[in-house]
Design a protein around this motif. Structure first.
Motif, PDB file in Angstrom:
ATOM      1  N   GLY A   1       0.862  -1.460  -0.218  1.00  0.00           N
ATOM      2  CA  GLY A   1       0.035  -0.001  -0.015  1.00  0.00           C
ATOM      3  C   GLY A   1       0.271   1.063   0.045  1.00  0.00           C
ATOM      4  N   VAL A   2       2.348   0.902   0.698  1.00  0.00           N
ATOM      5  CA  VAL A   2       2.664   2.397   0.258  1.00  0.00           C
ATOM      6  C   VAL A   2       3.842   2.081  -0.671  1.00  0.00           C
ATOM      7  N   ARG A   3       3.916   1.723  -1.486  1.00  0.00           N
ATOM      8  CA  ARG A   3       4.569   1.666  -2.276  1.00  0.00           C
ATOM      9  C   ARG A   3       3.733   2.247  -3.623  1.00  0.00           C
ATOM     10  N   MET A   4       1.962   1.031  -3.352  1.00  0.00           N
ATOM     11  CA  MET A   4       1.498   1.887  -4.653  1.00  0.00           C
ATOM     12  C   MET A   4       0.767   3.657  -4.358  1.00  0.00           C
ATOM     13  N   LYS A   5       0.727   3.790  -3.320  1.00  0.00           N
ATOM     14  CA  LYS A   5       0.725   5.795  -2.933  1.00  0.00           C
ATOM     15  C   LYS A   5       1.721   6.380  -3.386  1.00  0.00           C
ATOM     16  N   LYS A   6       3.191   5.715  -2.649  1.00  0.00           N
ATOM     17  CA  LYS A   6       4.259   6.452  -3.688  1.00  0.00           C
ATOM     18  C   LYS A   6       4.410   6.846  -5.176  1.00  0.00           C
ATOM     19  N   ASP A   7       3.971   5.584  -5.763  1.00  0.00           N
ATOM     20  CA  ASP A   7       4.304   5.314  -7.569  1.00  0.00           C
ATOM     21  C   ASP A   7       3.152   6.278  -7.560  1.00  0.00           C
ATOM     22  N   GLN A   8       1.690   6.087  -7.139  1.00  0.00           N
ATOM     23  CA  GLN A   8       0.541   7.359  -7.552  1.00  0.00           C
ATOM     24  C   GLN A   8       0.475   9.260  -7.597  1.00  0.00           C
ATOM     25  N   ILE A   9       1.871   9.256  -6.015  1.00  0.00           N
ATOM     26  CA  ILE A   9       2.655  10.454  -5.946  1.00  0.00           C
ATOM     27  C   ILE A   9       3.161  10.892  -7.162  1.00  0.00           C
ATOM     28  N   LEU A  10       4.179   9.874  -6.944  1.00  0.00           N
ATOM     29  CA  LEU A  10       4.916   9.925  -8.395  1.00  0.00           C
ATOM     30  C   LEU A  10       4.838  10.463  -9.276  1.00  0.00           C
ATOM     31  N   ALA A  11       3.813   9.372 -10.730  1.00  0.00           N
ATOM     32  CA  ALA A  11       3.187   9.231 -11.196  1.00  0.00           C
ATOM     33  C   ALA A  11       2.158  10.781 -11.572  1.00  0.00           C
ATOM     34  N   ASP A  12       1.445  11.704 -10.494  1.00  0.00           N
ATOM     35  CA  ASP A  12       1.098  12.636 -11.239  1.00  0.00           C
ATOM     36  C   ASP A  12       1.470  13.942 -10.732  1.00  0.00           C
ATOM     37  N   GLU A  13       2.683  13.837 -10.275  1.00  0.00           N
ATOM     38  CA  GLU A  13       4.234  14.836 -10.316  1.00  0.00           C
ATOM     39  C   GLU A  13       4.726  14.786 -11.482  1.00  0.00           C
ATOM     40  N   ILE A  14       4.592  13.316 -12.293  1.00  0.00           N
ATOM     41  CA  ILE A  14       5.433  13.674 -13.393  1.00  0.00           C
ATOM     42  C   ILE A  14       4.400  13.712 -14.383  1.00  0.00           C
ATOM     43  N   GLN A  15       3.242  13.818 -14.565  1.00  0.00           N
ATOM     44  CA  GLN A  15       2.313  14.128 -15.045  1.00  0.00           C
ATOM     45  C   GLN A  15       2.248  15.840 -14.899  1.00  0.00           C
ATOM     46  N   GLU A  16       2.477  16.435 -14.293  1.00  0.00           N
ATOM     47  CA  GLU A  16       1.821  18.079 -13.585  1.00  0.00           C
ATOM     48  C   GLU A  16       2.736  18.621 -14.488  1.00  0.00           C
ATOM     49  N   LEU A  17       4.276  18.165 -14.110  1.00  0.00           N
ATOM     50  CA  LEU A  17       5.213  18.794 -14.733  1.00  0.00           C
ATOM     51  C   LEU A  17       5.273  18.495 -16.350  1.00  0.00           C
ATOM     52  N   ASN A  18       5.191  17.337 -16.732  1.00  0.00           N
ATOM     53  CA  ASN A  18       4.738  17.131 -18.313  1.00  0.00           C
ATOM     54  C   ASN A  18       4.091  18.233 -18.692  1.00  0.00           C
ATOM     55  N   GLN A  19       3.304  18.654 -18.420  1.00  0.00           N
ATOM     56  CA  GLN A  19       1.829  20.010 -18.799  1.00  0.00           C
ATOM     57  C   GLN A  19       2.184  20.777 -18.480  1.00  0.00           C
TER      58      GLN A  19
END
Length: 125
Positions: free
Chosen positions: A26-44
């Motif tokens: 669960g902790v790894r999934m939450k960390k991966d989701q936060i990183l994916a959201d940050e990557i998407q925001e930086l791409n935008q």
């Protein structure tokens, strides 16, 4: 924390291990989701900056064209002696310039004039 495990049976240790693995997943999934959201925001943000950069290039090129037209209106293509004035065109106003080349501007301090040397009369002969 791995302390006080000596009184637990094998089955209890296996249950504890399973709980830890589920929690870790669960902790790894939450960390991966936060990183994916940050990557998407930086791409935008990167796409928006790229679009703004392209608009600025268009504005710079338009201003260069306007300056070139004004230069031609003021100086024409030849001077009074008939010499070609194209060699006197300031850098950045030639037609062959790279339209997508970055423009580097730099501030500098004004240079002081030495008025004492200019005030002295010139000695002749």
């Amino acid at each position: 924390m791995g302390e006080e495990l000596s009184g637990l049976s094998v089955k209890e240790l296996q249950n504890l291990e399973n709980q830890l693995e589920i929690s870790l997943r669960g902790v790894r999934m939450k960390k991966d989701q936060i990183l994916a959201d940050e990557i998407q925001e930086l791409n935008q943000k990167g796409n928006l900056i790229h679009q703004e950069n392209m608009e600025l290039y268009k504005k710079v090129n338009l201003i260069r064209q306007e300056n070139m037209e004004l230069y031609k209106q003021v100086y024409g293509s030849r001077d009074a002696n008939g010499a070609n004035k194209s060699s006197l065109i300031p850098h950045g106003f030639r037609n062959g310039d790279d339209l997508h080349a970055p423009v580097h501007l730099q501030l500098s301090q004004p240079q002081q004039q030495n008025y004492e040397t200019q005030a002295r009369p010139t000695k002749l002969g």
